[in-house]
Design a protein around this motif. Structure first.
Motif, PDB file in Angstrom:
ATOM      1  N   MET A  64       0.830  -1.193   0.000  1.00 12.83           N
ATOM      2  CA  MET A  64       0.000   0.000   0.000  1.00 12.83           C
ATOM      3  C   MET A  64       0.866   1.245   0.000  1.00 12.83           C
ATOM      4  SD  MET A  64      -3.088  -0.587   2.586  1.00 12.83           S
ATOM      5  CE  MET A  64      -4.304  -1.859   2.356  1.00 12.83           C
ATOM      6  N   GLY A  65       2.029   1.149  -0.610  1.00 18.47           N
ATOM      7  CA  GLY A  65       2.920   2.305  -0.609  1.00 18.47           C
ATOM      8  C   GLY A  65       2.224   3.554  -1.107  1.00 18.47           C
ATOM      9  N   ASN A  66       1.396   3.390  -2.153  1.00 15.21           N
ATOM     10  CA  ASN A  66       0.723   4.567  -2.700  1.00 15.21           C
ATOM     11  C   ASN A  66      -0.249   5.172  -1.706  1.00 15.21           C
ATOM     12  OD1 ASN A  66      -0.908   2.345  -2.864  1.00 15.21           O
ATOM     13  ND2 ASN A  66      -1.847   2.925  -4.816  1.00 15.21           N
ATOM     14  N   ALA A  67      -0.878   4.308  -0.868  1.00 11.03           N
ATOM     15  CA  ALA A  67      -1.828   4.827   0.108  1.00 11.03           C
ATOM     16  C   ALA A  67      -1.117   5.579   1.232  1.00 11.03           C
ATOM     17  CB  ALA A  67      -2.667   3.701   0.685  1.00 11.03           C
ATOM     18  N   VAL A  68       0.071   5.070   1.614  1.00 12.75           N
ATOM     19  CA  VAL A  68       0.845   5.762   2.649  1.00 12.75           C
ATOM     20  C   VAL A  68       1.225   7.151   2.160  1.00 12.75           C
ATOM     21  CG1 VAL A  68       2.949   5.703   4.026  1.00 12.75           C
ATOM     22  CG2 VAL A  68       1.710   3.582   3.574  1.00 12.75           C
ATOM     23  N   VAL A  69       1.778   7.207   0.929  1.00 10.59           N
ATOM     24  CA  VAL A  69       2.143   8.506   0.356  1.00 10.59           C
ATOM     25  C   VAL A  69       0.894   9.378   0.196  1.00 10.59           C
ATOM     26  CG1 VAL A  69       3.118   9.656  -1.663  1.00 10.59           C
ATOM     27  CG2 VAL A  69       4.127   7.535  -0.828  1.00 10.59           C
ATOM     28  N   GLY A  70      -0.200   8.753  -0.251  1.00 10.09           N
ATOM     29  CA  GLY A  70      -1.438   9.510  -0.484  1.00 10.09           C
ATOM     30  C   GLY A  70      -1.948  10.163   0.777  1.00 10.09           C
ATOM     31  N   THR A  71      -1.977   9.405   1.886  1.00 11.08           N
ATOM     32  CA  THR A  71      -2.421   9.986   3.145  1.00 11.08           C
ATOM     33  C   THR A  71      -1.533  11.160   3.528  1.00 11.08           C
ATOM     34  OG1 THR A  71      -3.523   8.030   3.995  1.00 11.08           O
ATOM     35  CG2 THR A  71      -2.625   9.520   5.622  1.00 11.08           C
ATOM     36  N   GLY A  72      -0.216  11.005   3.288  1.00 13.35           N
ATOM     37  CA  GLY A  72       0.706  12.107   3.574  1.00 13.35           C
ATOM     38  C   GLY A  72       0.369  13.341   2.763  1.00 13.35           C
ATOM     39  N   LYS A  73       0.113  13.151   1.464  1.00 14.60           N
ATOM     40  CA  LYS A  73      -0.193  14.293   0.592  1.00 14.60           C
ATOM     41  C   LYS A  73      -1.496  14.972   0.996  1.00 14.60           C
ATOM     42  CE  LYS A  73       2.055  13.503  -3.836  1.00 14.60           C
ATOM     43  NZ  LYS A  73       1.829  13.186  -5.251  1.00 14.60           N
ATOM     44  N   GLN A 250      -6.303  -9.269   4.686  1.00 14.14           N
ATOM     45  CA  GLN A 250      -5.140  -9.227   5.572  1.00 14.14           C
ATOM     46  C   GLN A 250      -4.420  -7.892   5.455  1.00 14.14           C
ATOM     47  OE1 GLN A 250      -3.017 -12.671   4.281  1.00 14.14           O
ATOM     48  NE2 GLN A 250      -4.286 -14.083   5.482  1.00 14.14           N
ATOM     49  N   GLU A 251      -4.361  -7.365   4.228  1.00 18.13           N
ATOM     50  CA  GLU A 251      -3.723  -6.067   4.055  1.00 18.13           C
ATOM     51  C   GLU A 251      -4.528  -4.962   4.735  1.00 18.13           C
ATOM     52  OE1 GLU A 251      -2.541  -5.226   0.068  1.00 18.13           O
ATOM     53  OE2 GLU A 251      -1.610  -7.198  -0.168  1.00 18.13           O
ATOM     54  N   ALA A 252      -5.843  -5.137   4.771  1.00 16.83           N
ATOM     55  CA  ALA A 252      -6.670  -4.161   5.492  1.00 16.83           C
ATOM     56  C   ALA A 252      -6.288  -4.140   6.970  1.00 16.83           C
ATOM     57  CB  ALA A 252      -8.147  -4.507   5.327  1.00 16.83           C
ATOM     58  N   TRP A 253      -6.041  -5.319   7.520  1.00 15.18           N
ATOM     59  CA  TRP A 253      -5.617  -5.381   8.926  1.00 15.18           C
ATOM     60  C   TRP A 253      -4.306  -4.647   9.140  1.00 15.18           C
ATOM     61  CZ3 TRP A 253      -8.460  -6.298  12.890  1.00 15.18           C
ATOM     62  CH2 TRP A 253      -9.573  -7.135  12.776  1.00 15.18           C
ATOM     63  N   ALA A 254      -3.361  -4.903   8.233  1.00 17.05           N
ATOM     64  CA  ALA A 254      -2.055  -4.256   8.372  1.00 17.05           C
ATOM     65  C   ALA A 254      -2.197  -2.741   8.285  1.00 17.05           C
ATOM     66  CB  ALA A 254      -1.095  -4.775   7.307  1.00 17.05           C
ATOM     67  N   ALA A 255      -3.001  -2.272   7.320  1.00 13.23           N
ATOM     68  CA  ALA A 255      -3.199  -0.832   7.175  1.00 13.23           C
ATOM     69  C   ALA A 255      -3.891  -0.262   8.404  1.00 13.23           C
ATOM     70  CB  ALA A 255      -4.024  -0.545   5.917  1.00 13.23           C
ATOM     71  N   GLY A 256      -4.854  -1.019   8.927  1.00 11.22           N
ATOM     72  CA  GLY A 256      -5.542  -0.580  10.144  1.00 11.22           C
ATOM     73  C   GLY A 256      -4.571  -0.445  11.298  1.00 11.22           C
ATOM     74  N   PHE A 257      -3.632  -1.369  11.358  1.00 14.79           N
ATOM     75  CA  PHE A 257      -2.628  -1.324  12.412  1.00 14.79           C
ATOM     76  C   PHE A 257      -1.796  -0.046  12.310  1.00 14.79           C
ATOM     77  CE2 PHE A 257       1.735  -2.278  13.789  1.00 14.79           C
ATOM     78  CZ  PHE A 257       1.489  -2.562  15.109  1.00 14.79           C
ATOM     79  N   ILE A 258      -1.347   0.272  11.098  1.00 12.70           N
ATOM     80  CA  ILE A 258      -0.538   1.484  10.915  1.00 12.70           C
ATOM     81  C   ILE A 258      -1.332   2.720  11.331  1.00 12.70           C
ATOM     82  CG2 ILE A 258       0.661   2.939   9.251  1.00 12.70           C
ATOM     83  CD1 ILE A 258       1.094   0.499   7.547  1.00 12.70           C
ATOM     84  N   LEU A 259      -2.559   2.799  10.842  1.00 13.87           N
ATOM     85  CA  LEU A 259      -3.385   3.977  11.109  1.00 13.87           C
ATOM     86  C   LEU A 259      -3.640   4.128  12.610  1.00 13.87           C
ATOM     87  CD1 LEU A 259      -4.810   6.172   9.528  1.00 13.87           C
ATOM     88  CD2 LEU A 259      -6.866   4.793   9.542  1.00 13.87           C
ATOM     89  N   LEU A 260      -3.999   3.018  13.252  1.00  9.39           N
ATOM     90  CA  LEU A 260      -4.299   3.083  14.680  1.00  9.39           C
ATOM     91  C   LEU A 260      -3.051   3.450  15.484  1.00  9.39           C
ATOM     92  CD1 LEU A 260      -6.677   2.640  16.618  1.00  9.39           C
ATOM     93  CD2 LEU A 260      -5.717   0.412  17.108  1.00  9.39           C
TER      94      LEU A 260
END
Lengths: 283, 329
Positions: A64-73, A250-260
């Motif tokens: 989800m590299g693009n989503a990480v960068v996207g949230t930053g932008k 599973q990736e949703a879980w990982a992303a949720g973990f980062i966000l939380l």
């Protein structure tokens, strides 16, 4: 009489424990959420997950590299638009606000704060997306920016008002003009609180999904500029969680973990900073 | 700011000439510039709020003219025939919010009473902080947990249990899907408990100590003093916290969208899938084709907006009324 007293004591003990259980259950829910999410999210979190593009359906790997960068932008646009308005608006309310205008502005900020996030999405859709004709990073960032404003206004005003007025009066007595007094005495004194408030507000809008649904939308690739749709962590969590594919979930879980983790770290940090400030003042 | 600071900077004196002179003096030393500069930003906030109301109103014109007030009472939601009514969504919003309140109010108010009245200060502060963290968790994460934890629990244990024990009630009849009104209500309740708890606690803490002491001096047990002397005093503020939580619940989008099932229907069964106002907007907005469809969704947003504004205003008044009275003593 004795029977009655015994009954009163029993009720006392029962109700005391009942309220205790209520508090315990509420706290236990949070801890359960954290534990479950940490356990699941940590499991699927890898370095490629943070740096790579999503893999096509059915293909293993990807991230989800693009989503990480996207949230930053998105947060960058939100910060650039929302913080100045909120901060300076807060300064106005704390130091220059007249009765009628102050009341109206405060009311407007409360109103914006109470707007359901999905309605904020509709608002930005009608103002930015419709005239432009397509979804864009800019629209998503503006939606988050508008949501920042009332939170920043409120915290800025509160922290500036908390500075003892004798400080400003001392400066004024030395012949400084009012705005200089505010800028060089009040603002520095309130700076830590104001900055913490801003950080908290950013953490809060970072997890917002509803305002992004029809503003920044989503993008499977790296973003193609500020005027194009963009991926973001909350959107990815939403879309991947409702998808039928196991590895997406599973990736949703990982992303949720980062966000939380992000949201909780900022909140805990803010709590520590603010409580330290208080103890210094008292001591 | 204290009144003394205002006199020091020279409040403009009433009357024409003096006022103009003061204005120029303030302009020279920069005060008036700073004032106007900050005022512009403050007015931006006002402008944004007005613009928001206007945009929602203007962009729902097609739907408002086509359906009128019957929009709120019509049950049909037919994008093909372009007939739209809000009733299923209003129903879904009310049902899920009521379920959420039924669970969250006892839990939140009970917890608040414990933390404000019985727990030691350190423990109370610590636990309150944890609960407030719960309020900071993003909605979409509750949705994620809802899908993978709460839906299976509801489908396998809670719903069948309710059906076998209370199945004679129409509320608990019909097929069990896991998603539906009840599941959405449960997820919502977890999300609004922190608001009720932390604000109610604040309101309870603002009750003057004399209230407790007087009751205890008369021989009341701690519970009697709390229930008969403290809680009635804080009643209005607690009600305010519940209103605030209700406003949150009504506007909550992501978590509800992910677990409510997504069907525009009214069903007496709490196990049935449905839609809330916020979730139908989230779900259908991007695929809405045609002006009537899109503007009907925007009108739903307008209705939701009006409702939450009224509730928020009421809540604020109620909370203010109690905390002010408390600290005035």
């Amino acid at each position: 009489m004795q029977y009655r007293n015994a009954r009163r004591k029993l009720v006392n003990v029962l109700m005391l424990s009942a309220t205790g259980i209520c508090a315990l259950v509420t706290v236990a829910i949070l801890i359960a959420i954290l534990a479950y999410l940490a356990w699941n999210g940590w499991h699927y979190l890898t370095w490629t997950f943070l740096t790579q593009l999503p893999a096509p359906v059915g293909q293993a790997g990807g991230g989800m590299g693009n989503a990480v960068v996207g949230t930053g932008k998105l947060l960058l646009i939100a910060a650039l638009t929302g913080i100045p308005v909120g901060l300076i608006g807060g300064v106005y309310l704390a130091e220059f606000g007249g009765k009628a205008v102050g009341f109206a502005v405060r009311y407007a900020a409360d109103l914006l704060n109470g707007v359901p996030s999905i309605v904020m999405g509709i608002f930005i859709y009608t103002v930015v997306v419709l005239p432009m004709g397509h979804f864009s990073t800019l629209a998503g960032g503006l939606a988050l920016g508008v949501m920042l404003i009332p939170i920043v206004v409120r915290s800025t005003e509160d922290f500036m008002r908390a500075v003892p007025s004798t400080l400003l009066e001392g400066a004024l007595a030395l012949g400084v003009s009012r705005w200089k007094g505010v800028a060089t005495v009040i603002l520095p004194a309130a700076a830590r609180g104001v900055a913490t408030g801003i950080l908290l507000s950013l953490a809060r809008v970072a997890g917002e999904t509803a305002p992004l649904l029809f503003t920044s939308f989503n993008n499977q690739y790296w973003s193609q500029g500020w005027m194009q749709p963009i991926a973001s962590l909350p959107m990815m969590i939403y879309l991947y969680a409702i998808s039928p594919y196991k590895n997406w979930q599973q990736e949703a879980w990982a992303a949720g973990f980062i966000l939380l983790a992000l949201v909780l770290l900022v909140n805990i940090g803010a709590h520590i900073i603010l409580s330290r400030r208080q103890s210094v003042q008292r001591g | 700011m204290g009144a003394s600071a205002e006199t020091l900077t020279g409040k403009p004196a009433p009357g024409g000439k003096g006022q103009v002179r003061t204005f120029f003096r303030r302009l020279r030393n920069g005060d008036e510039i700073a004032h106007i500069f900050t005022l512009v930003f403050a007015l931006t906030i006002l402008l944004l709020a007005c613009l928001l109301v206007y945009e929602l109103y203007a962009h729902s014109a097609v739907s408002r003219h086509k359906f009128g007030w019957s929009f709120l009472l019509s049950r049909s939601w037919d994008p093909v025939l372009e007939r739209f009514g809000a009733l299923p969504f209003i129903y879904g919003t009310i049902v899920t919010s009521v379920i959420a309140l039924l669970i969250a109010v006892p839990l939140g108010v009970g917890g608040a009473i414990f933390l404000a009245e019985f727990a030691p200060t350190k423990m109370s502060d610590g636990l309150t902080f944890i609960v407030e963290l719960l309020a900071a968790v993003p909605s979409v994460i509750f949705g994620l947990l809802g899908i993978f934890i709460i839906i299976p629990i509801m489908r396998e244990s809670v719903d069948p249990f309710l059906q076998s024990h209370f199945g004679w009630l129409p509320l608990f009849q019909g097929p069990v899907y896991g998603v539906g009104f009840l599941t959405a209500g449960v997820v919502l309740s977890i999300m609004i408990v922190p608001f009720i708890l932390s604000i109610s606690r604040e309101v309870l803490l603002a009750v003057p100590a004399e209230q407790r002491e007087a009751a205890l001096a008369l021989g009341a047990t701690r519970w009697e003093s709390t229930w008969q002397a403290v809680v009635p005093y804080a009643r209005v503020g607690i009600l305010g916290s519940i209103f605030l939580a209700l406003a949150r619940a009504l506007g909550e989008t992501m978590a509800v969208t992910m677990v409510i099932g997504g069907t525009p229907s009214i069903s007496s069964s709490l196990f049935a899938p449905g839609y809330s106002i916020a979730s139908v907007i989230a779900d259908q907005f991007t695929e809405a084709t045609g002006q009537a469809y899109l503007q009907s969704l925007i009108e739903l947003g307008l209705a939701l907006f009006v409702l939450t504004i009224i509730l928020n205003g009421l809540a604020r008044l109620l909370i203010l009324a109690t905390t002010k009275r408390g600290t005035a003593h």
